[in-house]
Design a protein around this motif. Sequence first.
Motif, PDB file in Angstrom:
ATOM      1  N   ASN A 121      49.639   3.938  73.626  1.00  0.00           N
ATOM      2  CA  ASN A 121      50.658   4.333  74.603  1.00  0.00           C
ATOM      3  C   ASN A 121      51.471   5.477  74.026  1.00  0.00           C
ATOM      4  OD1 ASN A 121      50.108   2.541  76.664  1.00  0.00           O
ATOM      5  ND2 ASN A 121      51.289   0.901  75.660  1.00  0.00           N
ATOM      6  N   ILE A 122      51.546   6.570  74.769  1.00  0.00           N
ATOM      7  CA  ILE A 122      52.219   7.759  74.241  1.00  0.00           C
ATOM      8  C   ILE A 122      53.711   7.700  74.544  1.00  0.00           C
ATOM      9  CG2 ILE A 122      52.344  10.274  74.335  1.00  0.00           C
ATOM     10  CD1 ILE A 122      49.402  10.230  75.209  1.00  0.00           C
ATOM     11  N   ARG A 123      54.520   7.706  73.477  1.00  0.00           N
ATOM     12  CA  ARG A 123      55.977   7.774  73.679  1.00  0.00           C
ATOM     13  C   ARG A 123      56.516   9.121  73.232  1.00  0.00           C
ATOM     14  NH1 ARG A 123      59.373   3.074  71.752  1.00  0.00           N
ATOM     15  NH2 ARG A 123      60.934   4.255  72.886  1.00  0.00           N
ATOM     16  N   SER A 124      56.198   9.552  72.018  1.00  0.00           N
ATOM     17  CA  SER A 124      56.618  10.884  71.578  1.00  0.00           C
ATOM     18  C   SER A 124      55.632  11.386  70.527  1.00  0.00           C
ATOM     19  CB  SER A 124      58.025  10.832  70.987  1.00  0.00           C
ATOM     20  OG  SER A 124      58.196  11.883  70.068  1.00  0.00           O
ATOM     21  N   LYS A 125      55.180  12.620  70.720  1.00  0.00           N
ATOM     22  CA  LYS A 125      54.187  13.167  69.788  1.00  0.00           C
ATOM     23  C   LYS A 125      54.825  13.781  68.542  1.00  0.00           C
ATOM     24  CE  LYS A 125      50.876  13.953  73.423  1.00  0.00           C
ATOM     25  NZ  LYS A 125      50.214  14.914  74.293  1.00  0.00           N
ATOM     26  N   VAL A 126      56.164  13.770  68.499  1.00  0.00           N
ATOM     27  CA  VAL A 126      56.847  14.354  67.345  1.00  0.00           C
ATOM     28  C   VAL A 126      56.449  13.594  66.078  1.00  0.00           C
ATOM     29  CG1 VAL A 126      59.101  14.864  66.314  1.00  0.00           C
ATOM     30  CG2 VAL A 126      58.791  15.051  68.784  1.00  0.00           C
ATOM     31  N   GLY A 127      56.062  14.339  65.055  1.00  0.00           N
ATOM     32  CA  GLY A 127      55.760  13.704  63.769  1.00  0.00           C
ATOM     33  C   GLY A 127      54.340  13.197  63.632  1.00  0.00           C
ATOM     34  N   ALA A 128      53.480  13.448  64.630  1.00  0.00           N
ATOM     35  CA  ALA A 128      52.090  12.969  64.534  1.00  0.00           C
ATOM     36  C   ALA A 128      51.379  13.628  63.354  1.00  0.00           C
ATOM     37  CB  ALA A 128      51.347  13.242  65.837  1.00  0.00           C
ATOM     38  N   GLY A 129      51.508  14.954  63.262  1.00  0.00           N
ATOM     39  CA  GLY A 129      50.838  15.684  62.186  1.00  0.00           C
ATOM     40  C   GLY A 129      51.336  15.246  60.806  1.00  0.00           C
ATOM     41  N   ASP A 130      52.660  15.104  60.658  1.00  0.00           N
ATOM     42  CA  ASP A 130      53.226  14.703  59.357  1.00  0.00           C
ATOM     43  C   ASP A 130      52.794  13.282  58.988  1.00  0.00           C
ATOM     44  OD1 ASP A 130      54.556  17.133  59.162  1.00  0.00           O
ATOM     45  OD2 ASP A 130      56.363  16.372  60.142  1.00  0.00           O
ATOM     46  N   SER A 131      52.754  12.392  59.973  1.00  0.00           N
ATOM     47  CA  SER A 131      52.335  11.015  59.693  1.00  0.00           C
ATOM     48  C   SER A 131      50.869  10.990  59.279  1.00  0.00           C
ATOM     49  CB  SER A 131      52.534  10.134  60.937  1.00  0.00           C
ATOM     50  OG  SER A 131      53.911  10.043  61.243  1.00  0.00           O
ATOM     51  N   MET A 132      50.062  11.842  59.928  1.00  0.00           N
ATOM     52  CA  MET A 132      48.657  11.892  59.575  1.00  0.00           C
ATOM     53  C   MET A 132      48.476  12.332  58.119  1.00  0.00           C
ATOM     54  SD  MET A 132      45.707  14.259  60.888  1.00  0.00           S
ATOM     55  CE  MET A 132      44.110  13.559  60.811  1.00  0.00           C
ATOM     56  N   PHE A 185      42.574   6.252  57.862  1.00  0.00           N
ATOM     57  CA  PHE A 185      43.961   5.803  57.699  1.00  0.00           C
ATOM     58  C   PHE A 185      44.923   6.902  58.181  1.00  0.00           C
ATOM     59  CE2 PHE A 185      47.737   4.391  55.215  1.00  0.00           C
ATOM     60  CZ  PHE A 185      47.814   3.115  55.751  1.00  0.00           C
ATOM     61  N   GLY A 186      44.577   8.163  57.902  1.00  0.00           N
ATOM     62  CA  GLY A 186      45.405   9.284  58.362  1.00  0.00           C
ATOM     63  C   GLY A 186      45.442   9.359  59.876  1.00  0.00           C
ATOM     64  N   VAL A 187      44.296   9.229  60.514  1.00  0.00           N
ATOM     65  CA  VAL A 187      44.242   9.270  61.982  1.00  0.00           C
ATOM     66  C   VAL A 187      45.030   8.087  62.555  1.00  0.00           C
ATOM     67  CG1 VAL A 187      42.700   9.055  63.986  1.00  0.00           C
ATOM     68  CG2 VAL A 187      42.100  10.602  62.117  1.00  0.00           C
ATOM     69  N   ALA A 188      44.896   6.911  61.925  1.00  0.00           N
ATOM     70  CA  ALA A 188      45.647   5.732  62.390  1.00  0.00           C
ATOM     71  C   ALA A 188      47.155   5.988  62.293  1.00  0.00           C
ATOM     72  CB  ALA A 188      45.260   4.505  61.560  1.00  0.00           C
ATOM     73  N   ALA A 189      47.599   6.596  61.198  1.00  0.00           N
ATOM     74  CA  ALA A 189      49.033   6.873  61.026  1.00  0.00           C
ATOM     75  C   ALA A 189      49.510   7.901  62.054  1.00  0.00           C
ATOM     76  CB  ALA A 189      49.314   7.369  59.601  1.00  0.00           C
ATOM     77  N   GLY A 190      48.690   8.933  62.318  1.00  0.00           N
ATOM     78  CA  GLY A 190      49.045   9.937  63.336  1.00  0.00           C
ATOM     79  C   GLY A 190      49.182   9.274  64.695  1.00  0.00           C
ATOM     80  N   SER A 191      48.247   8.421  65.036  1.00  0.00           N
ATOM     81  CA  SER A 191      48.291   7.754  66.344  1.00  0.00           C
ATOM     82  C   SER A 191      49.463   6.772  66.407  1.00  0.00           C
ATOM     83  CB  SER A 191      46.963   7.046  66.622  1.00  0.00           C
ATOM     84  OG  SER A 191      45.920   8.008  66.621  1.00  0.00           O
ATOM     85  N   ALA A 192      49.767   6.136  65.279  1.00  0.00           N
ATOM     86  CA  ALA A 192      50.912   5.215  65.242  1.00  0.00           C
ATOM     87  C   ALA A 192      52.220   5.976  65.489  1.00  0.00           C
ATOM     88  CB  ALA A 192      50.967   4.483  63.904  1.00  0.00           C
ATOM     89  N   ALA A 193      52.280   7.232  65.046  1.00  0.00           N
ATOM     90  CA  ALA A 193      53.497   8.038  65.247  1.00  0.00           C
ATOM     91  C   ALA A 193      53.723   8.318  66.729  1.00  0.00           C
ATOM     92  CB  ALA A 193      53.397   9.355  64.473  1.00  0.00           C
ATOM     93  N   VAL A 194      52.636   8.475  67.473  1.00  0.00           N
ATOM     94  CA  VAL A 194      52.727   8.765  68.908  1.00  0.00           C
ATOM     95  C   VAL A 194      53.299   7.562  69.674  1.00  0.00           C
ATOM     96  CG1 VAL A 194      51.285   9.278  70.925  1.00  0.00           C
ATOM     97  CG2 VAL A 194      50.818  10.413  68.753  1.00  0.00           C
TER      98      VAL A 194
END
Length: 307
Positions: free
Chosen positions: A246-257, A277-286
């Motif tokens: 579920n997309i709430r905010s894409k801010v920080g996706a790249g940094d989390s990845m 793990f990086g892709v999971a963290a990026g998606s978790a940021a969203v």
Amino acid sequence: MPSIITLTLNPAVDKNSQVQQVVAERKLRCEPPVHHPGGGGLNVARAITELGGDVEAYWACGGAIGQLLSQLLDEEHIVHHPLSIDAQTRENMILFERSSEQQYRFGMPGPSLTADEIRTCLDTLLAIEPPPEYLVLSGSLPAGVDEALYARVAEAMPASCRVVLDTSGTPLQRGLETPLFLLKPNMRELGQLAGRPVEDDSQIRNVARSLIDQGKVEVVVTSLGSGGAVLTTAETHRHIRAPTVNIRSKVGAGDSMVAGLVLALSEGKPLADAMRFGVAAGSAAVMTGGTELCRRENTERLFRKME
Ligand SMILES: Nc1ncnc2c1ncn2[C@@H]1O[C@H](COP(=O)(O)OP(=O)(O)OP(=O)(O)O)[C@@H](O)[C@H]1O
Ligand SMILES: [Mg+2]
């Protein structure tokens, strides 16, 4: 001593507020502001800390805003080292307009660093004993500094230190003036490096392989937003799909990845697992609202789902 350090030369305090409607020439009544730390390397350090890893953030700190940023990092229990500069650290403004449910983001240019301050910053990184295994160079460079500064920092580090670069435009192009370990562009940034738009998988492979063949970098991780990411090395080229969230905010996706990827690598995980793990963290940021980065629980759950 942690095995990961991050460097942020153009950090910011992000000041978040809300207003009913943005109208020109009128005094707008805003909600009490909430302040968050901002800037690529600081965000990577915040995300690694959230994910349970050890990391230390080095950042350029000036004036009253620098003091506030230092306090915000302390409150989040980030291990950090302010590098003192004369000019004032910048403050960005993020304004949510309730009537349209849209966000306005005003970014300030940030202070320049003097040649002496840059020298001190390099000396500080070089004096870290033992040297870090990973150095993450992330975010924009302040106006007026040498646009090849990331390359200068990378070449000053001992050969054992793996340098990861995540930036855009000229600092990205010039950052490759010295060989790096890993680059994390998105498609637009990869296009900036290629000098032409990069639009599909074969173009990603061509540009990434050409950087690798020229000895500029060992690993290229091209992020594709909701499409996940592509890993390219001299031996492999593979696509890792992002989970649907579920997309709430894409801010920080790249940094989390970048945070997830580097943390997993520093723990000795193979590249393919670290990518996941990086892709999971990026998606978790969203999945989180506003400027909040990835949460550990979401990241680990998505990672298991992707196995
Ligand atoms: N809509 C989405 N759904 C699921 N995952 C996403 C989505 N957007 C981003 N991600 C995750 O975040 C990662 C990085 O996103 P993206 O490619 O947008 O980075 P970026 O362009 O560097 O972003 P940033 O603006 O934060 O620097 C992706 O590889 C993916 O794992
Ligand atoms: Mg990015």
